[in-house]
Design an enzyme around this catalytic site. Structure first.
Site, short mmCIF file in Angstrom:
data_model
loop_
_atom_site.label_atom_id
_atom_site.label_comp_id
_atom_site.label_asym_id
_atom_site.label_seq_id
_atom_site.Cartn_x
_atom_site.Cartn_y
_atom_site.Cartn_z
CD GLU A 9 -8.27 -4.37 -0.41
OE1 GLU A 9 -7.23 -3.70 -0.58
OE2 GLU A 9 -8.30 -5.42 0.27
CG HIS A 30 -7.92 -1.27 2.46
ND1 HIS A 30 -8.39 -2.03 3.49
CD2 HIS A 30 -6.83 -1.92 1.98
CE1 HIS A 30 -7.59 -3.07 3.66
NE2 HIS A 30 -6.63 -3.03 2.76
CG HIS A 88 -1.98 -1.07 1.17
ND1 HIS A 88 -2.49 -1.61 0.01
CD2 HIS A 88 -2.64 -1.70 2.19
CE1 HIS A 88 -3.40 -2.52 0.31
NE2 HIS A 88 -3.51 -2.60 1.62
#
Length: 344
Positions: free
Chosen positions: A311, A177, A106
């Site tokens: 996601e 998310h 991320h």
């Protein structure tokens, strides 16, 4: 209908954080904040007309500085993992923060897009957030202009539209998310949620959750969600792929991907049904296996598997995988994609 605004705390540098609440003609509500372009609340009616907040989140804006689970976050520049925390873009190898074993997850925990204070503009029943990620921030080349627009539609869908452009060739792979619990964010375990994924293949992983590069058939495996089943039905199976990530945390390959918007997932629980649409090639199903014990909104104590994520994305580690569609965009090439979570 419309958008209301209230203060939601201050940043560490004493800038105002705001919460924008969008309401549609049916009384459904979505609240988003300019800190991290995060989805904080989503109030949805069940089959009896009872409203409940179906997303996990934190009480105030500053609480999101400690958001290790990425609740509701806009993740970028790159969502998911990059193996070895490095990738070749053009003729150059770039290195990124090593923050998940030897890998990158991320983008960055401290300067990723979920930690930025975005500019906000209200447009009808939408809130548009914009930000700039400077050249080489978290190791990514190019000055990147990014935009995320949340729209609450009158067909009870929350639409998330992404747009970004860089002045250098770079990776762009953003996602949202949000953790859902369709029984309400205070309801606890989500293993009884019924899930369907229109995906005939998934991408197996090695230790560290980095894909092997294989597109494996789900048929005959615990990863077959083409026929609806509960999340918990097979999650404790003696399957090495599940053991590697403590449950489901895998990218699924969307059937018939052609860059147009498709229905890719359906989830049902608590008298609510959520459909997921996207124009992207993959969807990461994460069952909240690693949510640590922590205090959430309304004094709720969150724990393992109290929410699940769907996601939408380009596949993990695609820059390093020869047979994955690349999320590498040339200078001035526009990244543009839309994901919709619709309640029916």
């Amino acid at each position: 209908m419309g958008v209301t605004v209230k203060t939601f705390g201050k940043t560490k540098s004493k800038q105002d954080i705001f919460l924008y609440t969008i309401t549609n003609e049916n009384g459904m509500q979505a609240s988003v904040t300019n800190f991290g372009a995060i989805l904080v609340n989503l109030f949805v009616q069940d089959s009896k007309g009872t409203l409940a907040d179906v997303v996990l989140g934190l009480e105030k804006g500053p609480d999101y500085y400690k958001n290790g689970s990425f609740f509701g976050a806009t993740v970028g520049r790159n969502a998911n993992r990059i193996g070895g925390a490095s990738a070749q873009i053009g003729n150059q190898v770039y290195k990124f923060p090593v923050n998940d074993g030897p890998n990158n997850l991320h983008t960055d925990f401290s300067v990723g897009m979920h930690m930025k204070l975005w500019n906000a503009t209200i447009i009808g029943n939408s809130v548009e957030f914009t930000t700039l990620s400077p050249d080489m921030e978290a190791g990514f080349p190019g000055n990147l202009k990014a935009k995320v627009t949340y729209t609450l539609r009158d067909d009870n869908a929350i639409e998330i539209a992404y747009e970004a452009v860089s002045d250098k060739q770079t990776i762009i792979n953003m996602t949202n998310h949000t953790y859902f619990n369709l029984e309400g964010h205070t309801a606890g375990n989500i293993e009884n949620t019924v899930l369907q994924l229109n995906c005939s293949k998934y991408t197996p992983v090695v230790k560290g959750a980095i894909p092997t590069g294989e597109l494996a058939d789900v048929e005959g495996t615990v990863f077959d969600f083409r026929t609806p089943k509960t999340i918990g039905q097979d999650i404790k199976a003696k399957e090495q792929q599940l053991k590697l990530v403590k449950g489901y945390d895998h990218n699924f390959v969307i059937d018939g991907y052609d860059g147009t918007e498709k229905l890719v997932a359906i989830a049902k629980a608590g008298g609510r049904t959520m459909e997921v649409y996207t124009d992207l090639p993959g969807i990461q199903f994460y069952a909240g296996n690693c949510i640590g014990k922590q205090k959430g909104k309304d004094g709720m104590k969150y724990n393992k598997r109290c929410g699940f994520c769907l996601e939408t994305q380009y596949f993990p580690d695609n820059a390093n995988q020869d047979n994955f569609k690349k999320a590498v965009f040339n200078a001035d090439e526009v990244y543009k994609t839309t994901t919709v979570y619709k309640f029916v």
